[in-house]
Design a protein around this motif. Sequence first.
Motif, short mmCIF file in Angstrom:
data_model
loop_
_atom_site.label_atom_id
_atom_site.label_comp_id
_atom_site.label_asym_id
_atom_site.label_seq_id
_atom_site.Cartn_x
_atom_site.Cartn_y
_atom_site.Cartn_z
N PRO A 181 0.78 -1.20 0.00
CA PRO A 181 0.10 -0.04 -0.03
C PRO A 181 0.84 1.30 -0.07
CG PRO A 181 -0.35 -0.93 2.03
CD PRO A 181 0.54 -2.13 1.16
N ASP A 182 1.93 1.25 0.63
CA ASP A 182 2.85 2.32 0.35
C ASP A 182 3.49 2.93 -0.88
OD1 ASP A 182 4.05 -0.13 0.49
OD2 ASP A 182 6.09 0.75 0.49
N ARG A 183 3.10 1.73 -1.87
CA ARG A 183 3.63 2.39 -3.20
C ARG A 183 2.25 2.80 -4.03
NH1 ARG A 183 7.57 -2.46 -4.67
NH2 ARG A 183 9.19 -2.14 -3.61
N VAL A 184 1.10 3.17 -3.34
CA VAL A 184 -0.08 2.93 -4.36
C VAL A 184 0.20 4.16 -5.29
CG1 VAL A 184 -0.93 4.67 -2.55
CG2 VAL A 184 -2.50 3.88 -4.04
N LEU A 185 1.04 5.43 -4.83
CA LEU A 185 1.47 6.40 -5.64
C LEU A 185 2.00 5.94 -6.88
CD1 LEU A 185 2.70 9.36 -3.25
CD2 LEU A 185 0.28 9.09 -4.41
N ASN A 186 2.66 4.79 -7.16
CA ASN A 186 3.08 4.15 -8.23
C ASN A 186 2.14 4.25 -9.20
OD1 ASN A 186 5.32 4.09 -6.91
ND2 ASN A 186 5.87 1.57 -7.17
N GLU A 218 0.86 -7.98 -18.47
CA GLU A 218 1.36 -6.56 -18.62
C GLU A 218 0.46 -5.48 -18.99
OE1 GLU A 218 4.86 -7.64 -21.11
OE2 GLU A 218 4.83 -5.58 -21.88
N THR A 219 -0.62 -6.03 -19.76
CA THR A 219 -1.61 -4.96 -20.14
C THR A 219 -2.43 -4.64 -18.73
OG1 THR A 219 -1.89 -6.50 -22.11
CG2 THR A 219 -3.48 -4.77 -21.87
N ALA A 220 -2.67 -5.64 -17.98
CA ALA A 220 -3.24 -5.38 -16.84
C ALA A 220 -2.64 -4.46 -15.71
CB ALA A 220 -3.53 -6.67 -16.06
N CYS A 221 -1.35 -4.32 -15.56
CA CYS A 221 -0.38 -3.84 -14.87
C CYS A 221 -0.63 -2.30 -14.81
CB CYS A 221 0.99 -3.88 -15.00
SG CYS A 221 1.83 -3.38 -13.51
N PRO A 222 -1.03 -1.70 -13.43
CA PRO A 222 -1.36 -0.19 -13.39
C PRO A 222 -0.17 0.47 -12.95
CG PRO A 222 -2.16 -1.43 -11.41
CD PRO A 222 -1.62 -2.22 -12.37
N THR A 223 0.88 -0.19 -12.87
CA THR A 223 1.97 0.73 -12.45
C THR A 223 3.21 0.36 -13.19
OG1 THR A 223 3.26 -1.29 -11.11
CG2 THR A 223 1.44 0.34 -10.14
N ASN A 224 3.09 -0.32 -14.41
CA ASN A 224 4.09 -0.70 -15.34
C ASN A 224 5.26 -1.47 -14.82
OD1 ASN A 224 4.72 -0.25 -18.10
ND2 ASN A 224 5.43 1.83 -17.83
N ALA A 225 4.94 -2.11 -13.71
CA ALA A 225 5.87 -3.00 -13.13
C ALA A 225 6.36 -4.23 -14.03
CB ALA A 225 5.52 -3.34 -11.74
N LEU A 281 -0.21 6.16 -9.84
CA LEU A 281 -0.40 7.61 -10.29
C LEU A 281 0.67 7.99 -11.09
CD1 LEU A 281 -2.20 9.47 -7.27
CD2 LEU A 281 -3.23 8.22 -9.13
N THR A 282 1.74 7.62 -10.79
CA THR A 282 3.13 8.01 -11.48
C THR A 282 3.09 7.33 -12.78
OG1 THR A 282 4.59 6.63 -10.36
CG2 THR A 282 4.41 8.95 -9.54
N ALA A 283 2.81 6.23 -12.87
CA ALA A 283 2.89 5.33 -14.04
C ALA A 283 1.72 5.67 -14.98
CB ALA A 283 3.07 3.85 -13.77
N TRP A 284 0.53 6.25 -14.32
CA TRP A 284 -0.62 6.57 -15.03
C TRP A 284 -0.57 6.95 -16.33
CZ3 TRP A 284 -3.38 10.69 -17.31
CH2 TRP A 284 -4.95 10.52 -17.25
N PHE A 285 0.28 7.92 -16.78
CA PHE A 285 0.28 8.47 -18.19
C PHE A 285 0.49 7.19 -19.28
CE2 PHE A 285 1.06 12.08 -15.83
CZ PHE A 285 0.08 13.15 -16.53
N ASP A 297 9.12 -5.61 -11.98
CA ASP A 297 9.96 -4.57 -11.38
C ASP A 297 9.53 -4.48 -10.04
OD1 ASP A 297 11.28 -2.44 -10.34
OD2 ASP A 297 11.07 -1.24 -12.10
N TYR A 298 10.54 -5.27 -8.95
CA TYR A 298 10.06 -5.38 -7.67
C TYR A 298 10.14 -3.79 -7.09
CZ TYR A 298 10.70 -10.36 -8.53
OH TYR A 298 10.88 -11.47 -8.90
N ASP A 299 10.51 -2.94 -7.61
CA ASP A 299 10.71 -1.58 -6.95
C ASP A 299 9.37 -0.81 -7.42
OD1 ASP A 299 12.84 -2.04 -5.74
OD2 ASP A 299 14.06 -1.14 -7.49
N GLN A 300 8.66 -1.40 -8.32
CA GLN A 300 7.52 -0.61 -9.14
C GLN A 300 6.23 -1.19 -8.49
OE1 GLN A 300 8.15 2.22 -10.42
NE2 GLN A 300 6.14 2.72 -11.08
N CYS A 301 6.22 -2.66 -8.60
CA CYS A 301 5.03 -3.33 -8.26
C CYS A 301 4.42 -3.08 -6.95
CB CYS A 301 5.43 -4.78 -8.07
SG CYS A 301 4.01 -5.71 -7.82
N THR A 302 2.67 -2.62 -6.88
CA THR A 302 2.20 -2.48 -5.78
C THR A 302 1.50 -3.71 -5.21
OG1 THR A 302 0.29 -2.02 -7.02
CG2 THR A 302 1.58 -0.17 -6.55
N GLY A 303 1.60 -4.71 -5.78
CA GLY A 303 1.06 -5.92 -5.28
C GLY A 303 -0.41 -5.82 -5.61
N CYS A 304 -0.98 -5.47 -6.37
CA CYS A 304 -2.25 -5.31 -6.45
C CYS A 304 -2.92 -6.75 -7.33
CB CYS A 304 -2.83 -4.26 -7.68
SG CYS A 304 -2.29 -4.43 -9.27
#
Lengths: 436, 387
Positions: free
Chosen positions: A122-127, B201-208, A129-133, B221-228
């Motif tokens: 959950p701490d990364r929820v902002l990701n 990949e299409t599903a991922c909302p963070t581009n991880a 938003l930042t990846a949103w574009f 990308d383990y630094d990017q993934c939010t675990g959704c």
Amino acid sequence: MSLSNNDLLKPLTTISTKFLALVAVLGIAALVTVEAIVHQLRFGLVVTDLASWGTQEGVTWGLYIGTFEWFAGMAVGSIAAVGYIRYRELTRYDIIARIGEIWGLISGLSAAYLIVIDLGRPDRVLNILTAWFVTVQYSPLAWDVTFVTALLVMTSTMLILSLRRDFSEMNLNKLPIYTAWIGKLLTLGYRPEEREKLDSMLRWLGLALLILAFTGGMVPGWLLGVVGAQAGWYGGIAGISFLAGGLLSGVAAIALIAGVLRYSYGMESVLSTDVFVGLGKALTLFGFVYVVILFNEILPSIFPMAPLAESRVGEAMLYGHFATDFWLAMAAIAIPVLVLAVFRERMLASGTGLAVVSAVMLWGVFVKKQLTVIEPLMYPSGLPYEVGSYVPTLVEWVISIGAILIAILLFVIATKLVPLGRSPPGTQTPTEVKDQ
Amino acid sequence: MSTRDPPDDIESAAWEQWATDIVDETGFDVDLGVGLARDAQRVAKGEMTEAEYQAKYHEDVLDEFGVDDRPTAPEPQAADGSPLPGIPGTGNGKRSRRSMLKTAGAIGLGTLGLSAAQQSTRTAAAQTGGGGSESDVQMGMAINTDRCIGCLQCMDACNEENGNPAESLWMAVLRYEEDDYTDTEEYLTRPCQHCSDAPCETACPTNARYTREKDGIVLTDYDQCTGCRYCEVACPYGVNYLQWADPGEANSFEGDTQVGDRTAAGSAPQGTMGKCTFCAHRQDSEDESLHGTTACEDTCPVDAIHFGDMNDESSAPRQHLANDTDGQPTYKLLEDKGTEPNIVYVGNEPSPTATQIDGPTGEDRFDLVRERPGRSRIELGSHDRDD
Ligand code: SF4
Ligand code: SF4
């Protein structure tokens, strides 16, 4: 004039022991919920019974996402009702619109934070938003975030602007100090000449909300409906089905709240019987449509010609593992529809009957949303995996039910902070009210 | 190293030295490697037959590697009575036998058009800039489930290699039975399919979740993934494993988690999504002998897994598909889902009504488990019960 005004302001000007007791109970529930959330934040999603589908034979989305879908649906239904009332300028339904604005906002917020609670990080929820574009070009979850954000922004704008109008008509000195303070803030720089413009803004914002509800309002349905991997989710009707369920649950929530308010504050003068008749008609229609759509969604899967994967899901729903829950949920929607259709006038006279019926329907939609989310994940298709299992843990129940109680708490507090509407201009004199 | 030109004369001291240097890097028996390489050249020139070549080193290769899976081997080795499964001394952190064989191949077997040789040659070509554009490379596998004996060693090797906790089965061998009155047991070796049109990949909302350009491997990308977990619901193969709990000691990956400019190799940190990476850390390793290898491939005692560039005709998987299918059917899993998977299977495709069975080896043999920590024990047969 003064009587109806007083009726309208009753929630603001009175604080009963019953009210305080309710707030205390809800407050304790909120604290317990927060404790459960903190617990989950500390140990991670392992405190849930969620697990990966496949070899772990789990369900990866559960109660949180189901409750999210339920709240998102109510938010959509609420803003649709608000939009319709404001656009058509149905002044008699002013209080209903206000309830819808507040409940839509609270539902949207609850949906949003349930998504965050469901995240592994959950701490990364902002990701998101930042990846949103980038991701908004393809990820339905990014669309969903976009939709919920739009909903929150537009609903709060509607709330603020309509409150500005309502406050401008009121004598702030007669209000409790904090409400007066909010009123002063919201009417900052208000000039009577602006009134006309404000009215037309509310009208067009109403139309915009209506359009948002009927377009973007399908997105939480598509979140599941575009997933080709899961039989039972994939299909063209998911958005419509979500919208129908949303309209039903949104209006049911509003009707429930209205009924409770009328009952506890004796607001008969401002929440007239015909308002409840109107809400009852809407519920009959939406409930009926929702049931028809659900059966359209599910029934084809149990015909002998249906693909195997679909039929596994459909069978589990209609006469397998989930049959009890499913039929109870269906009954909770269909029986009220029948009752409403047959006994309308008698039932609705007080609003209490409608409130009861609405609560039952809301429960039905809640259960159905949970089943929709869980079931395809539990019955994997394609590879030889086992049927999964899912028994939500106490933490999951506390957080999900707690989210509902917190939403109610927020609403209850809101009724003490802002007026629920304005007196319909020139329509109701004390004598007329007494006559009703 | 591999770009150094070999001396022409395989009898010369210069060749000997050149070959010794290269084999030495693999850490395996130098004499054996050099001998293998020299005779492979002889085979190529027609001075020696494949059968002679096979026979000459069979014992030595078995001693060194526990199994002789040189491409010239007549048939899967189970036939020769070597102890299957459970071959000692392979996998588990040791340099793999395959990497050495590949090196030997790079030295000598190239002209036979054999997989490993070409793999290395291609790498060399890419390094010298002669191998066409990078994005032409698409790593994938040919998995021969007809050979698979359900020993689950690949699963164990994968978890060891990537430091995964016991319940994250990036590689899973599904043991199943068809409802077709034949009562035959089948095995489906199931890593991530590294789809070219990956719904995860299409599903991922963070581009991880992403496919890397270089070789088409799908990574997280383990630094990017939010675990959704949206990737998990979108994948039709059920290959994603969230790290539900704090893995603590269980996450024992010691390699470099950095893949290019993203953190994507080894076990997933808590709250993020893990799945088979095609041993991305090996592909990016400074040790070139690890390129084009995976832990599961290395450890498989019956040579069922073949990893390499699917776009290269001479790669291990392509060669396997061209030469070693033994008339078995080939297919891609759930191809109708439109995911364009990059794993080609040789053997029977599981039908939608296939049911899981216990198989010859259980996960417990390797301290692997199916159930997530804290959840009740899993028992097979739920499909039967429910249908
Ligand atoms: S198998 Fe699943 S996780 Fe792997 S690339 Fe395909 S869709 Fe993604
Ligand atoms: S779990 Fe991670 S990788 Fe998967 S969709 Fe969510 S953010 Fe992307």
